[in-house]
Design an enzyme around this catalytic site. Sequence first.
Site, PDB file in Angstrom:
ATOM      1  N   HIS A  79     -21.757  21.621 -19.689  1.00 30.86           N
ATOM      2  CA  HIS A  79     -22.242  22.533 -18.662  1.00 30.86           C
ATOM      3  C   HIS A  79     -23.660  23.019 -18.970  1.00 30.86           C
ATOM      4  CE1 HIS A  79     -17.977  23.569 -16.983  1.00 30.86           C
ATOM      5  NE2 HIS A  79     -18.238  22.281 -17.037  1.00 30.86           N
ATOM      6  N   GLU A  81     -25.085  25.935 -18.948  1.00 30.64           N
ATOM      7  CA  GLU A  81     -25.249  27.119 -19.798  1.00 30.64           C
ATOM      8  C   GLU A  81     -25.073  26.747 -21.268  1.00 30.64           C
ATOM      9  OE1 GLU A  81     -23.323  26.614 -17.198  1.00 30.64           O
ATOM     10  OE2 GLU A  81     -22.879  28.437 -16.087  1.00 30.64           O
ATOM     11  N   CYS A 105     -18.545  29.337 -15.664  1.00 31.99           N
ATOM     12  CA  CYS A 105     -17.094  29.164 -15.817  1.00 31.99           C
ATOM     13  C   CYS A 105     -16.620  29.939 -17.055  1.00 31.99           C
ATOM     14  CB  CYS A 105     -16.756  27.677 -15.950  1.00 31.99           C
ATOM     15  SG  CYS A 105     -17.181  26.998 -17.563  1.00 31.99           S
ATOM     16  N   CYS A 108     -18.130  28.633 -20.410  1.00 33.86           N
ATOM     17  CA  CYS A 108     -19.525  29.052 -20.594  1.00 33.86           C
ATOM     18  C   CYS A 108     -19.604  30.555 -20.838  1.00 33.86           C
ATOM     19  CB  CYS A 108     -20.366  28.670 -19.380  1.00 33.86           C
ATOM     20  SG  CYS A 108     -20.612  26.891 -19.252  1.00 33.86           S
TER      21      CYS A 108
HETATM   22  O1  LIG Z   1     -20.252  27.082 -15.672  1.00 26.80           O
HETATM   23  C1  LIG Z   1     -20.447  25.976 -15.140  1.00 26.80           C
HETATM   24  C2  LIG Z   1     -19.543  25.403 -14.258  1.00 26.80           C
HETATM   25  C3  LIG Z   1     -19.742  24.132 -13.827  1.00 26.80           C
HETATM   26  N1  LIG Z   1     -20.815  23.428 -14.234  1.00 26.80           N
HETATM   27  C4  LIG Z   1     -20.980  22.047 -13.799  1.00 26.80           C
HETATM   28  C5  LIG Z   1     -19.886  21.118 -14.250  1.00 26.80           C
HETATM   29  C6  LIG Z   1     -19.883  20.066 -13.168  1.00 26.80           C
HETATM   30  O2  LIG Z   1     -20.872  19.075 -13.495  1.00 26.80           O
HETATM   31  C7  LIG Z   1     -20.311  20.843 -11.935  1.00 26.80           C
HETATM   32  C8  LIG Z   1     -19.155  21.281 -11.072  1.00 26.80           C
HETATM   33  O3  LIG Z   1     -18.729  20.193 -10.328  1.00 26.80           O
HETATM   34  P1  LIG Z   1     -17.839  20.376  -9.001  1.00 26.80           P
HETATM   35  O4  LIG Z   1     -17.848  19.000  -8.379  1.00 26.80           O
HETATM   36  O5  LIG Z   1     -18.522  21.401  -8.129  1.00 26.80           O
HETATM   37  O6  LIG Z   1     -16.470  20.824  -9.437  1.00 26.80           O
HETATM   38  O7  LIG Z   1     -20.969  22.004 -12.391  1.00 26.80           O
HETATM   39  C9  LIG Z   1     -21.763  23.993 -15.054  1.00 26.80           C
HETATM   40  O8  LIG Z   1     -22.774  23.365 -15.428  1.00 26.80           O
HETATM   41  N2  LIG Z   1     -21.556  25.274 -15.473  1.00 26.80           N
HETATM   42 ZN   LIG Z   2     -19.240  26.235 -17.656  1.00 30.05          ZN
END
Ligand SMILES: O=c1ccn([C@H]2C[C@H](O)[C@@H](COP(=O)(O)O)O2)c(=O)[nH]1
Ligand SMILES: [Zn+2]
Length: 166
Positions: A79, A81, A105, A108
């Site tokens: 991710h 972050e 998320c 993170c």
């Molecule tokens: O905290 C976060 C949450 C998600 N991400 C990234 C991980 C994935 O590459 C996308 C999410 O994909 P979806 O198709 O929208 O589920 O975002 C992140 O970098 N940081």
């Molecule tokens: Zn994340």
Amino acid sequence: MPKRENYISWDEYFMGIALLSSMRSKDPSTQVGACIVSDDNKIMSVGYNGFPRGCSDDEYPWERSADCSNDTKYPFVCHAELNAILNSGGHNLSGSRIYVALFPCNECAKAIIQSGIKEVVYMSDKYAETESTIASKKMFLSAGVKLTKFTPTHKNLKISFDESDV
Ligand SMILES: O=c1ccn([C@H]2C[C@H](O)[C@@H](COP(=O)(O)O)O2)c(=O)[nH]1
Ligand SMILES: [Zn+2]
């Protein structure tokens, strides 16, 4: 001559850098960028979502769903972050803030809290209803991390690579 009046704010500058970083992401669905900034407005690190070093963008899956979770991107993607925290080269991030395109998320959120980051400035909260985001907010509240929704004064910023625009 008077100074320019229409210059961008610090928040727009740092969110702009987070968004520019997100444009490096190969994720076809959601591109996320992050920019970590010290309390005296120095950029400490940037990151975007992508597969770990050595894990080819062309070989690993970008699918969002499949019969087997290992045929989706989720177990593999690093991710934005976390990449920004890891890219900071071990610098002390205590008291810093992180600008993110998407609300962090729960995984993170743990990394943000443990690295000492004190404020999250976010743009999209499109997964607000998910258990992951609800868990993030619970942890941020417990840990005293400030959550700030990005409020730009400019709706769009234009970047031109045309040298005659300088
Ligand atoms: O905290 C976060 C949450 C998600 N991400 C990234 C991980 C994935 O590459 C996308 C999410 O994909 P979806 O198709 O929208 O589920 O975002 C992140 O970098 N940081
Ligand atoms: Zn994340």
